[in-house]
Scaffold this motif. Structure first.
Motif, PDB file in Angstrom:
ATOM      1  N   PRO A 366       0.804  -1.230   0.000  1.00 20.21           N
ATOM      2  CA  PRO A 366       0.000   0.000   0.000  1.00 20.21           C
ATOM      3  C   PRO A 366       0.835   1.277   0.000  1.00 20.21           C
ATOM      4  O   PRO A 366       0.733   2.105   0.905  1.00 20.21           O
ATOM      5  N   TYR A 367       1.690   1.419  -1.005  1.00 18.85           N
ATOM      6  CA  TYR A 367       2.531   2.602  -1.128  1.00 18.85           C
ATOM      7  C   TYR A 367       2.611   2.993  -2.602  1.00 18.85           C
ATOM      8  O   TYR A 367       2.429   2.151  -3.480  1.00 18.85           O
ATOM      9  N   PRO A 368       2.913   4.259  -2.876  1.00 24.89           N
ATOM     10  CA  PRO A 368       3.066   4.675  -4.278  1.00 24.89           C
ATOM     11  C   PRO A 368       4.246   3.967  -4.931  1.00 24.89           C
ATOM     12  O   PRO A 368       5.264   3.704  -4.279  1.00 24.89           O
ATOM     13  N   PRO A 369       4.133   3.647  -6.205  1.00 18.73           N
ATOM     14  CA  PRO A 369       5.204   2.878  -6.860  1.00 18.73           C
ATOM     15  C   PRO A 369       6.535   3.607  -6.919  1.00 18.73           C
ATOM     16  O   PRO A 369       7.587   2.957  -6.865  1.00 18.73           O
ATOM     17  N   ASP A 370       6.522   4.941  -7.026  1.00 16.09           N
ATOM     18  CA  ASP A 370       7.800   5.638  -7.112  1.00 16.09           C
ATOM     19  C   ASP A 370       8.591   5.512  -5.813  1.00 16.09           C
ATOM     20  O   ASP A 370       9.823   5.421  -5.824  1.00 16.09           O
ATOM     21  N   VAL A 371       7.888   5.465  -4.682  1.00 20.22           N
ATOM     22  CA  VAL A 371       8.559   5.266  -3.400  1.00 20.22           C
ATOM     23  C   VAL A 371       9.173   3.870  -3.333  1.00 20.22           C
ATOM     24  O   VAL A 371      10.336   3.695  -2.961  1.00 20.22           O
ATOM     25  N   LEU A 372       8.398   2.868  -3.712  1.00 19.23           N
ATOM     26  CA  LEU A 372       8.889   1.493  -3.666  1.00 19.23           C
ATOM     27  C   LEU A 372      10.005   1.261  -4.679  1.00 19.23           C
ATOM     28  O   LEU A 372      10.944   0.499  -4.417  1.00 19.23           O
ATOM     29  N   ASP A 373       9.912   1.902  -5.839  1.00 15.78           N
ATOM     30  CA  ASP A 373      10.989   1.806  -6.831  1.00 15.78           C
ATOM     31  C   ASP A 373      12.309   2.310  -6.245  1.00 15.78           C
ATOM     32  O   ASP A 373      13.354   1.668  -6.383  1.00 15.78           O
ATOM     33  N   GLU A 374      12.248   3.478  -5.607  1.00 12.40           N
ATOM     34  CA  GLU A 374      13.464   4.075  -5.059  1.00 12.40           C
ATOM     35  C   GLU A 374      14.046   3.211  -3.947  1.00 12.40           C
ATOM     36  O   GLU A 374      15.262   2.975  -3.894  1.00 12.40           O
ATOM     37  N   VAL A 375      13.196   2.704  -3.077  1.00 13.67           N
ATOM     38  CA  VAL A 375      13.674   1.868  -1.975  1.00 13.67           C
ATOM     39  C   VAL A 375      14.277   0.574  -2.508  1.00 13.67           C
ATOM     40  O   VAL A 375      15.337   0.135  -2.056  1.00 13.67           O
TER      41      VAL A 375
END
Length: 477
Positions: A366-375
């Motif tokens: 449940p997070y935006p994809p750009d945040v998960l991409d960066e992590v």
């Protein structure tokens, strides 16, 4: 996104094609052009003709490739990250085992391509097979031929099937076909739905596995019942078997028995087998003879295709026998991922299917994809361990990624998965704190507003898929 030793990846909703494509474009995808995958480029990184001088996609891809290539541990090694030199070296290394290199090079399919065609026909138990440069062309030709024989240009298929999602309406634009949908549920149609479809259709096309909702397959009994229902409607059956190679474990049947259910079958050489490109159409000799004529008309009679054929033969020799291992280990990895995400205290997660049907499955957070991409990227860069690849929007505040377990992932234990998840979650919380401190509101989990209990498995993707976006894709069949 997906990742493979020869595999690749997508997720989608069941809204209209226009709506799905509009959302995908907003997420950076180019609908109808590219689909995530193993053998092709990474999703969303080929700038379109309107990209102008903006080199950001190239910089982003260069960063991803550097991180993934530099990772010492990964569940899968995608050959899309190779350099040209590495690709040539790999082809040269296995070539002597795949084919007699003292043979004259193939011209218009008179050598190694023909050998590959005969090999595929033998593996699938069909009378003949024909090599095609892309699966898009192979399936166009197959269904066009069947329409001429049945006298009905209607093709019954799932609205999330590849031709509906990623081929720019090629069925209708090029081949005079039209599509009808037995179901909109995020699964293959049932026998009852096929029987009750409200209009005649000449062919039933089944994508095995159906990728968009999570690489899902029916049971063997369900599949045979659907085929029988199509026969009752006087329709032929065509299998979109881009990933058919890895379905045998789920069905508990050999490839010839699976292929025998259909009148024709398409298979890919670069998705699960790690080839350069190419596909094959397999079926009765009379169909393949006609398909060869249409292949020529469609521009598929290429002067030399021996590098692609050589890579395909190597995939059949080396990857095909290992696919059952990958499928079995994907179940272990998926369970370990679920347990580790539950223990992490994240608001919720979903592993889908909970027990993978093949060596590929989805993870939802449940997070935006750009945040998960960066992590995910930072984890690969800083720890030299790649757990997740690309994430894609799956609804407001939701993201989904596709997981593939290949040769590189076979030595991952439950403890390895748990450790990688712990590192990922630690960096995710750090990123949230940083973003929240800077005033960003985008990293608040959707689950918080929805009142989801931390650590739960979350909502059912079958429901969420109705509003989900398609992932960017590079599966140019």
């Amino acid at each position: 996104m997906s990742e493979t030793d020869g595999t690749e990846t997508e997720v989608a909703g069941t809204e209209s094609a226009v709506a799905r494509h509009a959302v995908a474009e907003s997420a950076g995808a180019r609908p109808g052009v590219a689909e995530p995958g193993s053998g092709a480029a990474d999703p969303g990184e080929r700038p379109g003709p309107d990209a102008g001088a903006d080199a950001r996609p190239d910089r982003e891809r260069a960063r991803r490739c550097a991180a993934w290539r530099g990772a010492e541990r990964a569940l899968v090694r995608g050959h899309q990250n190779r350099t040209v030199r590495e690709g040539l070296a790999a082809l040269a290394a296995y070539a002597p085992d795949a084919y007699d290199l003292d043979e004259v090079v193939d011209l218009y399919g008179d050598g190694i391509v023909g050998a590959l065609e005969r090999r595929v026909a033998g593996l699938l138990g069909t009378e003949a097979a024909a090599f095609f440069p892309t699966g898009t062309m192979a399936q166009q030709v197959a269904l066009r031929c069947w329409a001429g024989r049945t006298g009905n240009p209607a093709v019954a298929l799932h609205p999330l099937a590849h031709p509906e999602m990623w081929e720019r309406d090629a069925f209708s634009t090029l081949s005079g076909l039209r599509t009808v949908h037995p179901t909109t549920q995020p699964r293959l149609p049932t026998a009852e739905e096929v029987r009750e479809l409200g209009e005649p259709f000449g062919a039933l096309m089944l994508e095995l596995p159906l990728r968009e909702p999570g690489f899902v397959l029916p049971t063997w009994e369900e599949l045979t019942a659907v085929v029988e229902a199509a026969r009752e409607r006087d329709a032929v059956v065509h299998f979109d078997g881009a990933r058919l190679w890895e379905c045998a474990s789920h069905f508990g049947r050999a490839l010839p028995e699976i292929a025998a259910l259909a009148d024709s079958v398409y298979v890919s050489f670069y998705k699960s087998l790690g080839g350069i490109s190419g596909a094959a159409l397999a079926g009765p000799q009379t169909l393949i003879d006609e398909a060869l004529a249409w292949r020529h008309r469609y521009g598929g009679q290429l002067f030399q295709q021996w590098p692609a054929a050589l890579a395909a033969l190597n995939g059949l020799d080396r990857e095909l026998p290992r696919l059952p291992e990958y499928v079995a280990h994907a179940k272990i990895v998926a369970q370990a991922l679920g347990e580790a995400l539950t223990a992490s205290g994240l608001p919720w997660h979903r592993i889908h299917p909970a027990i993978p049907h093949t060596h590929q499955f989805q993870v939802w957070l449940p997070y935006p994809p750009d945040v998960l991409d960066e992590v995910s990227l930072r984890q690969a860069e800083e720890t030299r361990t790649t757990l997740f690849h690309r994430w894609n929007r799956a609804g407001p505040g939701l993201a989904v990624t596709e997981m593939t377990v290949g040769a590189a992932g076979l030595d991952w234990t439950d403890a390895d998965v748990a450790e990688a998840v712990a590192v990922f979650v630690e960096r995710l919380r750090s990123e949230q704190s940083r973003a929240t401190g800077s005033g960003s509101k985008d990293t608040v989990p959707a689950s918080k507003a929805a009142g989801m209990t931390p650590g739960t498995a979350g909502p059912d993707p079958a429901a969420l898929n109705r509003d989900a976006t398609t992932t960017a894709s590079t599966d140019l069949r």
